[in-house]
Scaffold this active site. Sequence first.
Site, PDB file in Angstrom:
ATOM      1  N   GLY A 107      37.703   8.094 -49.861  1.00  0.00           N
ATOM      2  CA  GLY A 107      38.181   7.916 -48.638  1.00  0.00           C
ATOM      3  C   GLY A 107      39.932   8.358 -48.802  1.00  0.00           C
ATOM      4  O   GLY A 107      40.499   8.822 -47.858  1.00  0.00           O
ATOM      5  N   GLU A 110      39.905  12.032 -49.106  1.00  0.00           N
ATOM      6  CA  GLU A 110      39.631  12.686 -47.788  1.00  0.00           C
ATOM      7  C   GLU A 110      40.441  12.314 -46.483  1.00  0.00           C
ATOM      8  O   GLU A 110      40.521  13.355 -45.614  1.00  0.00           O
ATOM      9  CB  GLU A 110      38.158  11.673 -47.201  1.00  0.00           C
ATOM     10  N   GLU A 130      32.380   8.523 -54.521  1.00  0.00           N
ATOM     11  CA  GLU A 130      31.245   7.934 -54.018  1.00  0.00           C
ATOM     12  C   GLU A 130      29.806   7.735 -54.373  1.00  0.00           C
ATOM     13  O   GLU A 130      29.160   6.659 -54.600  1.00  0.00           O
ATOM     14  CB  GLU A 130      31.370   8.369 -52.524  1.00  0.00           C
TER      15      GLU A 130
HETATM   16  C1  3H9 Z   1      34.718   5.517 -50.203  1.00  0.00           C
HETATM   17  O1  3H9 Z   1      35.861   5.743 -49.996  1.00  0.00           O
HETATM   18  C2  3H9 Z   1      33.723   5.837 -48.922  1.00  0.00           C
HETATM   19  C3  3H9 Z   1      34.355   6.834 -48.089  1.00  0.00           C
HETATM   20  O2  3H9 Z   1      33.962   8.211 -48.616  1.00  0.00           O
HETATM   21  C4  3H9 Z   1      33.574   6.867 -46.746  1.00  0.00           C
HETATM   22  C5  3H9 Z   1      33.883   5.497 -46.151  1.00  0.00           C
HETATM   23  C6  3H9 Z   1      33.158   5.790 -44.536  1.00  0.00           C
HETATM   24  N1  3H9 Z   1      37.875  -1.392 -52.311  1.00  0.00           N
HETATM   25  O3  3H9 Z   1      40.116  -0.921 -61.128  1.00  0.00           O
HETATM   26  P1  3H9 Z   1      41.055  -1.803 -60.823  1.00  0.00           P
HETATM   27  C7  3H9 Z   1      39.866  -3.655 -56.539  1.00  0.00           C
HETATM   28  S1  3H9 Z   1      33.870   4.820 -51.307  1.00  0.00           S
HETATM   29  C8  3H9 Z   1      38.110  -2.749 -52.788  1.00  0.00           C
HETATM   30  O4  3H9 Z   1      40.956  -3.171 -61.846  1.00  0.00           O
HETATM   31  P2  3H9 Z   1      42.940   0.211 -61.809  1.00  0.00           P
HETATM   32  C9  3H9 Z   1      39.137  -4.137 -57.972  1.00  0.00           C
HETATM   33  O5  3H9 Z   1      37.767  -4.643 -57.571  1.00  0.00           O
HETATM   34  C10 3H9 Z   1      35.301   4.072 -52.470  1.00  0.00           C
HETATM   35  N2  3H9 Z   1      38.642  -3.122 -53.937  1.00  0.00           N
HETATM   36  O6  3H9 Z   1      42.382  -1.172 -61.205  1.00  0.00           O
HETATM   37  C11 3H9 Z   1      40.086  -4.846 -58.422  1.00  0.00           C
HETATM   38  O7  3H9 Z   1      40.160  -6.227 -57.888  1.00  0.00           O
HETATM   39  P3  3H9 Z   1      40.306  -7.342 -58.907  1.00  0.00           P
HETATM   40  C12 3H9 Z   1      35.574   5.407 -53.312  1.00  0.00           C
HETATM   41  C13 3H9 Z   1      38.820  -2.276 -54.795  1.00  0.00           C
HETATM   42  O8  3H9 Z   1      44.179   0.322 -62.019  1.00  0.00           O
HETATM   43  C14 3H9 Z   1      41.793  -4.135 -58.122  1.00  0.00           C
HETATM   44  O9  3H9 Z   1      41.420  -3.542 -56.794  1.00  0.00           O
HETATM   45  N3  3H9 Z   1      36.498   4.808 -54.108  1.00  0.00           N
HETATM   46  C15 3H9 Z   1      38.681  -0.921 -54.636  1.00  0.00           C
HETATM   47  O10 3H9 Z   1      42.217   0.087 -63.324  1.00  0.00           O
HETATM   48  C16 3H9 Z   1      42.313  -3.232 -59.147  1.00  0.00           C
HETATM   49  O11 3H9 Z   1      41.222  -2.337 -59.466  1.00  0.00           O
HETATM   50  C17 3H9 Z   1      36.454   4.562 -55.494  1.00  0.00           C
HETATM   51  O12 3H9 Z   1      35.182   4.536 -56.067  1.00  0.00           O
HETATM   52  C18 3H9 Z   1      38.082  -0.392 -53.379  1.00  0.00           C
HETATM   53  N4  3H9 Z   1      37.788   1.026 -53.126  1.00  0.00           N
HETATM   54  O13 3H9 Z   1      42.271   1.446 -61.259  1.00  0.00           O
HETATM   55  C19 3H9 Z   1      37.766   4.233 -56.274  1.00  0.00           C
HETATM   56  N5  3H9 Z   1      38.976  -0.219 -55.685  1.00  0.00           N
HETATM   57  O14 3H9 Z   1      41.640  -7.318 -59.298  1.00  0.00           O
HETATM   58  C20 3H9 Z   1      37.355   2.686 -57.018  1.00  0.00           C
HETATM   59  C21 3H9 Z   1      39.491  -1.133 -56.289  1.00  0.00           C
HETATM   60  O15 3H9 Z   1      40.253  -8.618 -57.780  1.00  0.00           O
HETATM   61  N6  3H9 Z   1      38.327   2.222 -57.549  1.00  0.00           N
HETATM   62  N7  3H9 Z   1      39.330  -2.338 -56.097  1.00  0.00           N
HETATM   63  O16 3H9 Z   1      39.347  -7.344 -59.824  1.00  0.00           O
HETATM   64  C22 3H9 Z   1      38.835   2.751 -58.848  1.00  0.00           C
HETATM   65  O17 3H9 Z   1      38.214   3.632 -59.431  1.00  0.00           O
HETATM   66  C23 3H9 Z   1      40.170   1.929 -59.577  1.00  0.00           C
HETATM   67  O18 3H9 Z   1      40.281   0.866 -59.002  1.00  0.00           O
HETATM   68  C24 3H9 Z   1      41.345   2.758 -59.507  1.00  0.00           C
HETATM   69  C25 3H9 Z   1      42.481   1.759 -60.072  1.00  0.00           C
HETATM   70  C26 3H9 Z   1      41.199   4.022 -60.509  1.00  0.00           C
HETATM   71  C27 3H9 Z   1      41.841   3.096 -58.087  1.00  0.00           C
END
Ligand code: 3H9
Length: 698
Positions: A107, A110, A130
């Site tokens: 998102g 997006e 996703e």
């Molecule tokens: C989407 O976008 C759907 C849309 O297309 C449509 C919608 C209608 N949400 O990984 P980290 C938390 S689907 C909530 O350790 P880094 C994570 O759990 C989404 N929480 O940091 C952690 O919490 P805690 C598509 C999230 O620096 C903390 O943030 N996006 C989310 O190593 C730190 O994260 C993805 O798939 C989230 N989306 O890496 C991206 N993301 O500290 C998913 C993270 O309590 N995220 N958290 O354990 C990542 O790939 C990595 O977190 C990122 C940072 C690279 C961003």
Amino acid sequence: MTDSTKAAPVTIEAEGEVALIRIDNPPVNATSQAVRQALKSSVEQVLADRKARVIVVYCAGRTFVAGADIREFGKPPQEPHLPDVYNVIEQSPVPVVAVMHGTALGGGLELGLASHARVGIEGLRVGLPEVTLGVLPGAGGTQRLPRLTGLKPALDIIVSGRQVAAQEALDLGIIDRLDSGDPREVAVRMAAEVLGGTLPTRRTDQIDLAPDPDLIRAEAERLAKTAPNLFAPHRCVECVEAATRLPMAEGLKFERQKFRDCMDTPQRAGLIHAFFAERAVANVPEKSETPREVTKIGVIGGGTMGSGIATSALLAGLEVTLIEVQQDGLDRGISTITGNIDGAVKRGKLKANKRDQTLGRLTPSLEMESLADADLVIEAVFEDMGVKKDIFGKLDGICKQGAVLASNTSYLDVNEIAQATSRPEDVLGLHFFSPAHVMRLLEVVVADKTAPEVVATGFALGKKLKKVAVRAGVCDGFIGNRILAHYRKSADYMMLDGASPQQIDAALEEFGFAMGPFKVGDLAGLDIGWASRKRKAPTRPAEERYVEVSDRVCEQGWYGRKTGKGFYVYEVKEISPNPEVEKFIEAEREEKGITPRSFTDQEIIDRYMTAMIAEATRVVEDGTALRPVDVDAVFLFGYGFPRFRGGPLHYADRIGAAELVKRIETYAQEDAHYWQVPELLRQMAQDGRTFDDLNKER
Ligand code: 3H9
């Protein structure tokens, strides 16, 4: 600037013709309901004010929006929905520019795609991951990305979920400009450029997209072969295809429906559980301890494991001293490590110009004394308690005070190893999985006297090596191998009772394992299991059912792939069942008076998974694993458990404790020693609790 209105977690900073909209929702600026609401009303407010001639959206903190807030997935959706927010942006009569830094994922990207120009800040990575969470880009990604890049790159990015580096994003037309500096500074500069006419803007929905049915068909066919079990990737292709024939508004509706279909699948729940499992395991009692500094490590043993561990440490920038007793062993270790590093270069994991520097951090030695200044030593010699105790006794005399002494044992008693030293508080198990420079799992085995800061050091090392470190207690096999030793027997029992190794492998591959248990045995080397069975023979309870087929296979010198024969016969490109195995099975059945019966594939899966879940429950019950999610992480990152099923105990919740108890009691009518209901499972069935409840409680 003046006229600033605060609408936390989104702020508008407006002056004259420029409106800057800043999203600030730590840690990763996910678009929670509050962000969606505030972003939409901020844009609407700026438009209602009718002063701005350009709007720039940027983010505070370490990254641009990392996507939807996935903690909200599975709960009732709350308005405004993300696609509606982005439609307001796309349709804005005032041009909107997105200034993106860090990672713009899902998102997040997006939001950029719906804007009228995208500017990346050096180091930016973009992507639509996703699909790795069991959904698809549901806020316009499948409709807008192809319009910007053309079909082929968009299909690749959406279906693979891979991250794209800034320069590639620029080359593909995902971003229009690559800049450097602080996001707000860049935002101010870009606003001036739009006003000055040097940064062109356009609406993505007005770009034409040429259809390419052959490409779509080829991708659908490829996925039918490579990802038959997965739901979301196929829906991604359908959405991209829809983008080639539907106007934007209808394409977005189509995408929304497919996104909802994905949301409803158990795969989405499993994949999101896996995402959080990777992070949850870091939550250990020792997490607030300060780890000891580790820059120089020693690895004892240049075999496959030792060399893999050394490779992993070298790739992480550590200095490594490799110890072997004989020159030829040392030479073999160096050559394995060199091969591993060259492989890393080939796979793009290491830049070619860093190869020599990386290998330059390796110091091979035949003298244990070379470990005198190591911060941490990992022993990776063969599994013999006497040898290990001898090594730890020597390390005690050689290593500096404060050095962490670790064993890579896969099942031996770390307490006993620690007793060989005068400093058991510095000793722990660091159990890597083969190949150690590739596999992500690291079991951090905490012995009775291990100091909390030493545990924290194990976790810090795991992080440095990019591993998923899981805390485990001392027992035979720790979390993973202990559970494996138990459920692996269920496959042997089914084989003797009537299912062929090939049927068992095929059923479990259909379930989602990359390989069935007999193929895995052949790959790992059947001699490993044989040695472990011989070791345990003296203590094997008389009531335990024992299947001898694997012993017969090993007695022929057939250890699997490495000898060309095992449960299968390996020819250059062919693999076929080993006909001799069938004879061993028949002979044992005859000797034990077993009349073979047929098994359905579902029965094979049910028995195998129930055995796995039963032992996994006991591992949680006795505290070897902190929580069910730790067991899930071990299997996801070390044992090829199908990620979309979330791990054995996440999968167990889909079956339910009551049903599992019923199954075990039914199977126990045949073998009451093997099939025992864990007390914890019985209690959970009585109280109607799930493993997920336990995760939340612990
Ligand atoms: C989407 O976008 C759907 C849309 O297309 C449509 C919608 C209608 N949400 O990984 P980290 C938390 S689907 C909530 O350790 P880094 C994570 O759990 C989404 N929480 O940091 C952690 O919490 P805690 C598509 C999230 O620096 C903390 O943030 N996006 C989310 O190593 C730190 O994260 C993805 O798939 C989230 N989306 O890496 C991206 N993301 O500290 C998913 C993270 O309590 N995220 N958290 O354990 C990542 O790939 C990595 O977190 C990122 C940072 C690279 C961003």
